[in-house]
Design a protein around this motif. Structure first.
Motif, PDB file in Angstrom:
ATOM      1  N   UNK A   1       0.885  -1.155   0.000  1.00  0.00           N
ATOM      2  CA  UNK A   1       0.000   0.000   0.000  1.00  0.00           C
ATOM      3  C   UNK A   1       0.928   1.210   0.000  1.00  0.00           C
ATOM      4  N   UNK A   2       0.380   2.397  -0.234  1.00  0.00           N
ATOM      5  CA  UNK A   2       1.243   3.557  -0.466  1.00  0.00           C
ATOM      6  C   UNK A   2       1.107   4.604   0.634  1.00  0.00           C
ATOM      7  N   UNK A   3       2.195   5.365   0.840  1.00  0.00           N
ATOM      8  CA  UNK A   3       2.234   6.408   1.854  1.00  0.00           C
ATOM      9  C   UNK A   3       2.461   7.773   1.247  1.00  0.00           C
ATOM     10  N   UNK A   4       2.501   8.775   2.085  1.00  0.00           N
ATOM     11  CA  UNK A   4       2.637  10.147   1.601  1.00  0.00           C
ATOM     12  C   UNK A   4       3.960  10.392   0.888  1.00  0.00           C
ATOM     13  N   UNK A   5       5.052   9.774   1.346  1.00  0.00           N
ATOM     14  CA  UNK A   5       6.335  10.008   0.695  1.00  0.00           C
ATOM     15  C   UNK A   5       6.416   9.342  -0.683  1.00  0.00           C
ATOM     16  N   UNK A   6       5.604   8.322  -0.913  1.00  0.00           N
ATOM     17  CA  UNK A   6       5.560   7.713  -2.250  1.00  0.00           C
ATOM     18  C   UNK A   6       4.982   8.673  -3.277  1.00  0.00           C
TER      19      UNK A   6
ATOM     20  N   UNK B   1      -8.295  -5.838   4.369  1.00  0.00           N
ATOM     21  CA  UNK B   1      -8.834  -4.673   3.674  1.00  0.00           C
ATOM     22  C   UNK B   1      -7.740  -3.614   3.639  1.00  0.00           C
ATOM     23  N   UNK B   2      -7.270  -3.312   2.437  1.00  0.00           N
ATOM     24  CA  UNK B   2      -6.094  -2.470   2.235  1.00  0.00           C
ATOM     25  C   UNK B   2      -6.545  -1.103   1.722  1.00  0.00           C
ATOM     26  N   UNK B   3      -6.325  -0.074   2.531  1.00  0.00           N
ATOM     27  CA  UNK B   3      -6.832   1.260   2.216  1.00  0.00           C
ATOM     28  C   UNK B   3      -5.820   2.102   1.454  1.00  0.00           C
ATOM     29  N   UNK B   4      -6.354   3.074   0.719  1.00  0.00           N
ATOM     30  CA  UNK B   4      -5.549   4.137   0.128  1.00  0.00           C
ATOM     31  C   UNK B   4      -5.754   5.377   0.985  1.00  0.00           C
ATOM     32  N   UNK B   5      -4.946   5.514   2.029  1.00  0.00           N
ATOM     33  CA  UNK B   5      -5.100   6.626   2.947  1.00  0.00           C
ATOM     34  C   UNK B   5      -4.769   7.974   2.348  1.00  0.00           C
TER      35      UNK B   5
ATOM     36  N   UNK C   1      -5.586  -2.571   6.817  1.00  0.00           N
ATOM     37  CA  UNK C   1      -4.226  -2.078   6.659  1.00  0.00           C
ATOM     38  C   UNK C   1      -4.241  -0.727   5.968  1.00  0.00           C
ATOM     39  N   UNK C   2      -3.440   0.190   6.479  1.00  0.00           N
ATOM     40  CA  UNK C   2      -3.393   1.547   5.944  1.00  0.00           C
ATOM     41  C   UNK C   2      -2.018   2.125   6.250  1.00  0.00           C
ATOM     42  N   UNK C   3      -1.622   3.161   5.547  1.00  0.00           N
ATOM     43  CA  UNK C   3      -0.368   3.817   5.891  1.00  0.00           C
ATOM     44  C   UNK C   3      -0.505   4.616   7.180  1.00  0.00           C
TER      45      UNK C   3
END
Length: 281
Positions: free
Chosen positions: A85-90, A122-126, A191-193
């Motif tokens: 999953x992706x974070x803000x720095x990505x 459940x994988x979120x795009x935060x 799951x989330x960043x």
């Protein structure tokens, strides 16, 4: 009748490698280049275990698009299913690459769900409604600015540009996933960043509605995240909220985990700076 003590499956967790070929930030104790070696060490441990998958909880890179060319080949040495999953720095990359970040790491979609042996992940795009991830001109950028300003006006500790929120559409999707899992008699790990609990300056802007939704579903037993590199833990409404520590931090110490799933508990086996925990269900 007591729960079975049989191990159902296990999976690996990595948080915030945040790799970049740049000088360290000593004040923040972040050593960006060292994450390649730390990641390779974690993968060597994972490859010696029987795992169903390995999840990286965001911030794979630190904003330099070409960093993907260095770190993704390290992941290719993993013999297990590799999930992101992706974070803000990505998304701190040049604007022309924003629409391509998800595809660059092979995401099936920005948010998604999958099942494993009677459990649903459940994988979120935060990052969906944020001031950085939506492409320039996208309405979610304007909505993010409005949400951040409104939150800042209340004096909220998490009113920072480095946090974000879910769209109403994704929030409805999360609710539907929790309901569907309940109907299928599946337990859920979200799951989330970004963290949402306990209260912290790194939390999602819409943390309250996410907590209320998850806490209203007895089958939602855990929420795993990164973003806050020092880590955190709390429990509310029967759900364990685990914030895993950031791999990029410290010059030499690593951090990652293996989660073992039993019918009645989750065992988090921490490596390096990551704490080991027993989460009773």
């Amino acid at each position: 009748m007591p729960f079975s003590d049989t191990l159902l499956f296990r999976f690996g967790i990595i948080a915030d490698p945040q790799y970049a070929a740049i000088a360290p930030n000593a004040a923040m104790d972040r050593y960006y280049t060292n994450s390649l070696a730390k990641l390779a060490e974690a993968i060597e441990v994972f490859n010696g275990e029987e795992l169903s998958f390995v999840m990286t909880l965001g911030d794979v890179i630190d904003g330099i698009w070409e960093s993907f060319d260095d770190i993704l080949p390290v992941y290719e040495k993993l013999r297990h299913e590799n999930l992101f999953l992706l974070g803000n720095h990505d998304f701190a990359v040049p604007a022309q690459h924003l629409a391509s970040v998800s595809a660059r790491v092979g995401l099936p979609s920005p948010y998604y769900a999958f099942s494993c042996r009677g459990w649903r992940f459940v994988v979120l795009n935060g990052n969906e409604v944020s001031t950085s991830a939506p492409p320039e001109g996208h309405p979610y950028r304007e909505l993010a600015a409005e949400r951040l300003a409104a939150l800042a006006a209340t004096g909220a500790i998490n009113a920072h540009r480095w946090n974000a929120s879910l769209s109403d559409e994704q929030f409805a999707w999360l609710a539907a996933q929790l309901d569907a899992a309940g109907a299928a008699r599946e337990r859920v790990i979200v799951m989330n960043h970004y963290p949402v609990y306990p209260p912290n300056e790194h939390d999602m802007w819409d943390r309250e509605r996410i907590i209320d939704l998850i806490s209203g579903h007895d089958n939602a037993v855990a929420y795993f995240c990164g973003h806050n590199h020092v880590g955190n833990y709390g429990k509310t409404g029967g759900c364990h909220f685990v914030n895993f520590k950031g791999m990029v931090d410290t010059e030499t110490e690593n951090t990652f985990a293996i989660v073992e799933v039993f019918e009645g508990r989750l065992e988090i086996r921490g490596f390096g700076r990551e704490e080991s925990r027993t989460l009773a269900l």
